[in-house]
Design an enzyme around this catalytic site. Sequence first.
Site, PDB file in Angstrom:
ATOM      1  N   ASP A  95     -76.172 -74.182 -31.780  1.00  0.00           N
ATOM      2  CA  ASP A  95     -76.229 -74.350 -30.331  1.00  0.00           C
ATOM      3  C   ASP A  95     -76.409 -75.815 -29.950  1.00  0.00           C
ATOM      4  OD1 ASP A  95     -76.124 -73.310 -27.775  1.00  0.00           O
ATOM      5  OD2 ASP A  95     -78.265 -72.963 -27.648  1.00  0.00           O
TER       6      ASP A  95
ATOM      7  N   HIS B 194     -85.170 -67.662 -26.031  1.00  0.00           N
ATOM      8  CA  HIS B 194     -84.342 -68.862 -26.181  1.00  0.00           C
ATOM      9  C   HIS B 194     -84.281 -69.542 -24.821  1.00  0.00           C
ATOM     10  CE1 HIS B 194     -80.576 -70.948 -27.750  1.00  0.00           C
ATOM     11  NE2 HIS B 194     -80.470 -71.142 -26.433  1.00  0.00           N
TER      12      HIS B 194
ATOM     13  N   HIS C 179     -83.672 -73.094 -22.326  1.00  0.00           N
ATOM     14  CA  HIS C 179     -83.139 -74.429 -22.081  1.00  0.00           C
ATOM     15  C   HIS C 179     -84.042 -75.126 -21.064  1.00  0.00           C
ATOM     16  CE1 HIS C 179     -78.965 -74.213 -23.969  1.00  0.00           C
ATOM     17  NE2 HIS C 179     -79.540 -73.055 -24.249  1.00  0.00           N
TER      18      HIS C 179
ATOM     19  N   CYS D 174     -74.160 -75.335 -23.279  1.00  0.00           N
ATOM     20  CA  CYS D 174     -73.029 -74.432 -23.440  1.00  0.00           C
ATOM     21  C   CYS D 174     -71.778 -75.063 -22.842  1.00  0.00           C
ATOM     22  CB  CYS D 174     -73.309 -73.092 -22.760  1.00  0.00           C
ATOM     23  SG  CYS D 174     -71.926 -71.936 -22.873  1.00  0.00           S
TER      24      CYS D 174
ATOM     25  N   ASN E  72     -81.309 -77.491 -25.125  1.00  0.00           N
ATOM     26  CA  ASN E  72     -82.374 -76.566 -25.473  1.00  0.00           C
ATOM     27  C   ASN E  72     -83.723 -77.268 -25.393  1.00  0.00           C
ATOM     28  OD1 ASN E  72     -80.846 -74.126 -26.927  1.00  0.00           O
ATOM     29  ND2 ASN E  72     -79.856 -76.019 -27.542  1.00  0.00           N
TER      30      ASN E  72
END
Length: 323
Positions: free
Chosen positions: A22, A213, A215, A246, A255
Site C-alpha cells: 500500500d 487500517h 490513513h 490509493c 497511511n
Amino acid sequence: MAEAGGAPAPEPVEIVEVGPRDGLQNESAVLSTEDKIELITRCVRAGLRRIEAVSFVNPKRVPQLADAEAVLAGLPREAGVRYIGLVLNRRGLDRALAGGVHEANVVVAATDGFSVRNQGATVEQMLAALDAIAPEAAAAGLPVSVTISTAFGCPFDGETPPERVVEIARRAAAAGAAEIALADTIGVGVPAQVRALVRRVRAAVGGVALRCHFHNTRNTGYANAWTAYEEGVRVLDSSVGGFGGCPFAPAATGNIATEDLLYTLHRSGVATGADEDRTAAVGDWLGERLGGRPTALRGRAGGFPAEVPPGTPGTVASNAQAR
C-alpha cells in the site's frame, strides 16, 4: 503478565506493515525489485513480523507492483515472519499460492463508486469473487483476510452507511475470512465513528479477529488507531515513513506511519515487538529511494527520553542553572 503494583499490563498489538504494498502503489517512482526486497528485509530486521509484501493484481493497473513473483523469490524466509499478498480473483490466488505467501488478503469496497473505479467490479461481484476464492484458499491451507475499504467514507459516494459495512463483514465471515479489516481508505474517519463501527462489526462477526487500517489524510489516523485499540482491536496496519495512498481515490494521502504508531503504543506501555529506531531508519531509507521526505515525525524528532550524554549543550541538565 502484570505491571508494578499488580495492575495487568496492556495487551500487545500486532503491526501489519503495509509499506511494501500500500505504501508503494501510489508513488510515481517505481522501486527496483532489489530495492523492494531490501525494504522488506529491513522491515524484518526492525522486528516487523507480518508484512503485506506484494500485490497480485493486473500489472497494467498498478505497475509499481508488477514484480510480485520476483520479490517473493528474494525475500528472507525466517521463522515467525509472514508475508501477505493482495488477491482479487482466482488468477491472483493461483499466483499467490505459487509464490509462497503465507496469507491472502482480499479487498472488498463498501461502496460501488469506489469498487468499480478501483477494482473494475461492483461490491456484489467482489463478494462473489470472495466466495469463490476463500474455499480454494482454505483447501490449499492459505488463510484469507478481508479488508473492507472505504468503510468510513467514499470519495465518490460520500458517507458510507455503517449497516453496509456490517453486512459485508457478515458475508466475509460466512465465506471463511480468518480476519476482517476496517479500512479508512481516504482518511475521513474520526474516533467516535471508529468506536461505533468496531462495536457493530464485532457484534455481527462474533469471534472473527478484527484489524484496522487508517490513513492520516485529515490528521485523525493516530487518534483513530488508539480508539480502535481501546475497543479491543489488537491488529493495526501502518506504513513505514507514512508513505501510501490509493491511485484510484482523489487526494488520498498516506497511511499512518509505522514509526509514529510505534511511539504512541510504546509510550502507552503497549508492546509490539518492533524496534522504533530501526523502523524510523527504514522510513528514512525509503524516502531517499522514492525522492521524498517521509511524513513520519518520529524519525525527525527521535525518541523520548532522548539518549544524550549529561551536560550536552541544549539538554535539561546543561540548562538547569540558567533557570
